[in-house]
Design an enzyme around this catalytic site. Structure first.
Site, PDB file in Angstrom:
ATOM      1  N   GLU A 191      43.167  58.673  34.385  1.00  0.00           N
ATOM      2  CA  GLU A 191      43.897  57.485  33.996  1.00  0.00           C
ATOM      3  C   GLU A 191      44.022  56.891  32.484  1.00  0.00           C
ATOM      4  O   GLU A 191      44.962  56.556  32.163  1.00  0.00           O
ATOM      5  CB  GLU A 191      43.041  56.314  34.642  1.00  0.00           C
ATOM      6  CG  GLU A 191      43.567  54.834  34.883  1.00  0.00           C
ATOM      7  CD  GLU A 191      44.672  54.817  36.067  1.00  0.00           C
ATOM      8  OE1 GLU A 191      45.227  55.675  36.332  1.00  0.00           O
ATOM      9  OE2 GLU A 191      44.718  53.675  36.622  1.00  0.00           O
ATOM     10  N   ASP A 192      42.825  56.779  31.895  1.00  0.00           N
ATOM     11  CA  ASP A 192      42.957  56.226  30.685  1.00  0.00           C
ATOM     12  C   ASP A 192      43.102  57.193  29.449  1.00  0.00           C
ATOM     13  O   ASP A 192      42.357  57.088  28.540  1.00  0.00           O
ATOM     14  CB  ASP A 192      41.609  55.554  30.496  1.00  0.00           C
ATOM     15  CG  ASP A 192      41.481  54.382  31.349  1.00  0.00           C
ATOM     16  OD1 ASP A 192      42.376  53.397  31.159  1.00  0.00           O
ATOM     17  OD2 ASP A 192      40.429  54.210  32.316  1.00  0.00           O
ATOM     18  N   ASP A 231      30.756  52.977  38.242  1.00  0.00           N
ATOM     19  CA  ASP A 231      31.619  52.544  37.288  1.00  0.00           C
ATOM     20  C   ASP A 231      31.493  51.326  37.152  1.00  0.00           C
ATOM     21  O   ASP A 231      31.769  50.583  36.148  1.00  0.00           O
ATOM     22  CB  ASP A 231      32.959  53.243  37.885  1.00  0.00           C
ATOM     23  CG  ASP A 231      34.228  52.846  37.072  1.00  0.00           C
ATOM     24  OD1 ASP A 231      33.991  52.971  35.659  1.00  0.00           O
ATOM     25  OD2 ASP A 231      35.176  52.593  37.713  1.00  0.00           O
TER      26      ASP A 231
HETATM   27 MN    MN Z   1      35.585  53.776  34.400  1.00  0.00          MN
END
Ligand code: MN
Length: 500
Positions: A76-77, A142
């Site tokens: 994702e990041d 998370d």
């Molecule tokens: Mn995360």
């Protein structure tokens, strides 16, 4: 303290060399992928996956889950294309690892806001639970780590995340029997979710914990002496203070009266086996006078989430109230880590033993997942969760197994419109659990609803408006009637006008 790969490895004393090699490889992968990225807090991005990995190690989870924790945001990041990173994950690790990371990523991507967002999240969590419980545990860790950074977000955003944690993640963690994680999630979220209430509680109990703690130390010594004199062996006696948010919840149930809360602090006694639990209870009752109606046998009758222990509340020598919680080591682990308790390495850290433990949790996991992938079971679990989290919703399913949530007292017509507006417009009948049923039947959770549609049916019946429940159905019915009227009206007009 700064969390680095070295502090992580230092914590992994119970793990094999192969495990550590794998975790280091994951660290290198994450480091390369997140290179140059920053967190909103201004820290290097890598500090986040490292923080999550620390939480997973503290839960004594298998090395593959620690690995996934380090990798959980690489899809994702990053600035790289997802497909490419996915392939690299598969090649560097294996397809199970790539899929695990992908599932955590998917779980984090939520489209909607408000109630819709909540329901979408809930549905996703359930799918994740059925597919792979490791994903859910990673998501919890998370979230827990992200809660530590809430201060850097604008207030309303921080509050949204915090409330979502309390209303969605914590109840699911609780339902899975992960008591430790539930408490951590709630306590980290509480000050941001309900700041005024948090301040109120802080003032209310100022000094109280400390005072209780002093009594507890005295009671602990007396309990130890009692157990020894009755020849009941114990592994550990320790005090535990009630989590802040759970204390708050309890206070709300007791008119905010702190005097009614008996388990602000409690003594936890860990013994060898079940007979010793009862022996310890007997010994303590011969020394301290128990409070009437406060003896709870959750070993003979476990709580719905599987919690087992003996609880009793007694008076100590000063007439103060003390709660004892008596349990075996296994019960203790289960109460802290729930189904994830079976993933834990044995405390002794023997490698062979650890392998056994892993085999045990694999079996357990397979069982739980099988239960959850059974649609009926999933709906029943959802139903229980519904009671915990929100009222007045029901969960029904299509014959294909898609779950549709509706307000209470919804009918097959509401269901049809929730699936698709065409299905509602063409609906001519319904079957509930394979039985024909009238269209105004009130649906119940876990009903399987099949809509019989006839494409030739032109328009919904205005009679339906008398019993439909959802706004969606009402609006669609009215809209369809309007369109039909317009069509009818237009058809009546001379041809020329129609063209215009
Ligand atoms: Mn995360």
């Amino acid at each position: 303290m700064l969390q680095t790969i070295e502090t992580l490895i230092l914590k992994m004393t119970n793990y094999s060399t192969e495990d550590i090699v794998l975790v280091r490889k994951a660290y290198e992968f994450a480091k390369n992928t997140h290179d140059g990225q920053m967190r909103v807090s201004g820290q290097p991005y890598l500090s986040h996956p490292l923080g999550v990995a620390h939480l997973i190690v503290e839960m004594n989870m298998p090395a593959r889950i620690i690995t996934a924790a380090l990798l959980h945001d690489v899809l994702e990041d990053t600035s790289l294309p997802q497909q490419q990173v996915y392939k690299e994950l598969r090649d560097t690790f294996d397809s199970d690892m790539a899929r695990l990371v992908e599932r955590v990523t998917k779980l984090s991507r939520v489209r909607y806001r408000g109630m819709e967002r909540y329901l979408e999240n809930l549905r996703k969590m359930f799918i994740a639970m059925a597919e792979d419980l490791r994903v859910v545990v990673l998501k919890f860790a998370d979230r827990l780590h992200n809660l530590q950074d809430l201060n850097v977000l604008p207030k309303h955003k921080a509050q949204r995340v915090a409330i979502e944690t309390i209303e969605l993640y914590a109840p699911i963690a609780k339902r899975l029997g992960m008591g430790e994680l539930t408490g951590q999630l709630e306590d980290a979220a509480f000050p941001h979710a309900y700041p005024k209430e948090y301040e109120w509680l802080k003032n209310l109990i100022k000094g109280k914990y400390e005072e209780k703690e002093r009594h507890l130390q005295k009671a602990k010594k007396q309990a130890q002496e009692t157990l020894i004199s009755y020849d009941v062996g114990y592994l550990d006696i320790s005090g535990r203070t009630k989590n802040f948010y759970s204390l708050y919840q309890k206070l709300l149930r007791y008119n905010r009266n702190l005097l009614k809360i008996y388990d602000l602090v409690a003594l936890r006694i860990i013994v060898q086996d079940v007979p010793d639990c009862y022996a310890a209870l007997g010994a303590l009752h011969s020394r301290f006078a128990p409070l009437k109606g406060r003896i709870k046998d959750y070993i003979a009758q476990p709580k719905p989430n599987g919690y087992r222990s003996l609880h009793t509340t007694v008076f100590d020598d000063d007439g103060e109230i003390v709660e004892f919680q008596i349990r075996t080591k296994e019960m203790h682990d289960e109460s802290e880590y729930g189904i994830a308790a079976h993933w834990r390495y044995s405390e002794t850290g023997k490698k062979k033993n650890a392998k056994n433990q892993q085999a045990k949790w694999m079996t357990e996991l397979a069982r739980v997942q099988k239960d959850l992938s059974d649609r009926k079971m999933l709906l029943e679990t959802l139903e229980e969760l519904k009671i915990d989290i929100f009222q007045n919703r029901i969960f029904v399913s299509t014959p294909r197994g898609d779950i549709i949530d509706l307000p209470e007292d919804s009918t097959p017509i509401d269901f049809a419109y929730a699936v698709h507006s065409d299905l509602g417009n063409h609906c001519i009948g319904a079957q509930i659990n394979d039985e024909p049923a009238p269209l105004d039947t009130k649906l119940k959770s876990s009903d399987v609803v099949r809509i019989i549609a006839d494409p030739k049916r032109r328009s919904p019946s205005s009679d339906w408006l008398k019993f439909v429940k959802t706004r969606q159905a009402k609006e669609r019915i009215k809209a369809a009637q309007k369109t039909n009227f317009t069509k009818w009206f237009v058809n009546k007009l001379p041809q020329k006008k129609k063209k215009a």
